[in-house]
Scaffold this motif. Structure first.
Motif, PDB file in Angstrom:
ATOM      1  N   ASP A 111     100.835 -14.819  25.332  1.00 39.88           N
ATOM      2  CA  ASP A 111     100.310 -14.534  26.668  1.00 39.88           C
ATOM      3  C   ASP A 111     101.407 -14.751  27.711  1.00 39.88           C
ATOM      4  OD1 ASP A 111      99.032 -14.765  29.115  1.00 39.88           O
ATOM      5  OD2 ASP A 111      97.705 -16.391  28.518  1.00 39.88           O
ATOM      6  N   ASP A 121      94.593  -7.996  32.627  1.00 35.56           N
ATOM      7  CA  ASP A 121      95.131  -9.290  33.038  1.00 35.56           C
ATOM      8  C   ASP A 121      96.032  -9.112  34.255  1.00 35.56           C
ATOM      9  OD1 ASP A 121      95.548 -11.941  33.142  1.00 35.56           O
ATOM     10  OD2 ASP A 121      96.445 -12.140  31.170  1.00 35.56           O
ATOM     11  N   CYS A 172      96.964  -9.383  28.248  1.00 35.07           N
ATOM     12  CA  CYS A 172      97.826 -10.497  28.638  1.00 35.07           C
ATOM     13  C   CYS A 172      99.080 -10.659  27.779  1.00 35.07           C
ATOM     14  CB  CYS A 172      97.031 -11.800  28.609  1.00 35.07           C
ATOM     15  SG  CYS A 172      96.226 -12.129  27.017  1.00 35.07           S
ATOM     16  N   SER A 229     100.682 -18.723  21.313  1.00 33.20           N
ATOM     17  CA  SER A 229     100.242 -17.618  22.159  1.00 33.20           C
ATOM     18  C   SER A 229     101.417 -16.828  22.737  1.00 33.20           C
ATOM     19  CB  SER A 229      99.384 -18.152  23.308  1.00 33.20           C
ATOM     20  OG  SER A 229      99.112 -17.127  24.252  1.00 33.20           O
TER      21      SER A 229
END
Length: 289
Positions: free
Chosen positions: A124, A254, A222, A122
């Motif tokens: 993120d 986000d 994000c 990820s």
């Protein structure tokens, strides 16, 4: 050794920032954002389906995971990666909040007995907003940077997120050393890749723009490629923490991931006095003593 009281203040600030964003977290539609049944001066119940049922003062899954790391460190007075990730696994397998992609993949990898760190790929940015507890058990700056990398790789084993975390960790240490924040940001960026330099420069160039427009232009989601510039924008544009929180939250998406990072820097620079008292009524408290 870092000042433990200050480290706990950073943890508390990030938790409050996450709780403040709960009301509008993951609301992306501009019309919906402008008509939310929220009071931007207060903590609010969650409006997003993803956090359905969560009440004012509670956290998104980001704040909850920050608190899990804090709990682990307070209970163990160390950061042993294998021990921590099993502690985290036990917490997340019982968790009744939102399970994001990074968490889901990391749990699958752990259950498949993959070698630790076996975090997701990820990108993120939210994991960066959870690094403050690591100051409590890091005896040197280098140890802090090493712990940050281990912690990030545990769930977000992505080279760009690891690099982004190192950037923010180094700037955070500079601010704790009383180096002016924007000076530290501008000087530290040259130690990193052209990608990180691009994120920083784009954020700096946007400081005169309206925050809603700047964040929507970067992208309110994000991913670090969207959120990094938004964080730099907020740090460069505001000296008033409450104003930064409100403007960031009103941009939606986000917003919690951005706010948790921003909070660390404001608390590092100015202390808890920047947080309005009415925003401190969160579901857990940190013993600052």
């Amino acid at each position: 050794m870092f000042d433990k009281r200050k480290a706990k203040e950073l943890v508390l600030g990030s938790l409050i920032a996450d709780s403040y964003c709960l009301g509008s977290h993951w609301i992306y539609d501009e019309k919906e954002l402008k008509n939310l049944p929220t009071n931007w001066e207060e903590l609010n119940n969650a409006c997003s389906l993803w956090h359905k049922g969560k009440k004012a003062g509670e956290f998104t899954h980001y704040g909850d995971q920050l608190y899990f790391l804090y709990q682990y460190i307070i209970e163990n007075d160390n950061f042993d990666l294998e021990q921590y990730i099993h502690f985290w696994k036990e917490k997340m397998e019982k968790y009744d909040g939102y399970i994001d992609g990074a968490t889901k993949t990391t749990l699958e990898n752990l259950n498949a007995n993959k070698a630790i760190p076996c975090g997701s790929s990820s990108t993120d940015i939210s994991v960066i907003g959870r690094i403050a507890p690591l100051l409590l058990i890091s005896k040197t700056k280098n140890q802090f940077f090493q712990n940050v990398e281990k912690f990030v790789r545990a769930t977000h084993n992505s080279s760009i997120v690891v690099e982004g975390a190192k950037f923010f960790a180094k700037v955070l240490v500079d601010v704790l050393d009383n180096i002016e924040m924007m000076e530290a940001i501008k000087e530290r960026k040259d130690e990193f890749s052209t990608t990180i330099q691009k994120y920083v420069n784009e954020g700096l160039y946007s400081i005169e723009d309206e925050t809603f427009d700047a964040i929507r232009k970067f992208g309110p989601a994000c991913g670090i490629d969207e959120a990094f510039g938004g964080v730099i924008h907020l740090l460069g544009k505001y000296t008033n923490f409450k104003e930064a929180l409100i403007k960031n939250a009103q941009a939606g998406g986000d917003n919690s991931a951005r706010a948790m990072i921003v909070a660390m820097f404001f608390i590092a620079r100015y202390g808890l006095k920047v947080i309005p008292k009415n925003l401190t009524k969160i579901k857990v408290q940190i013993d600052i003593s």
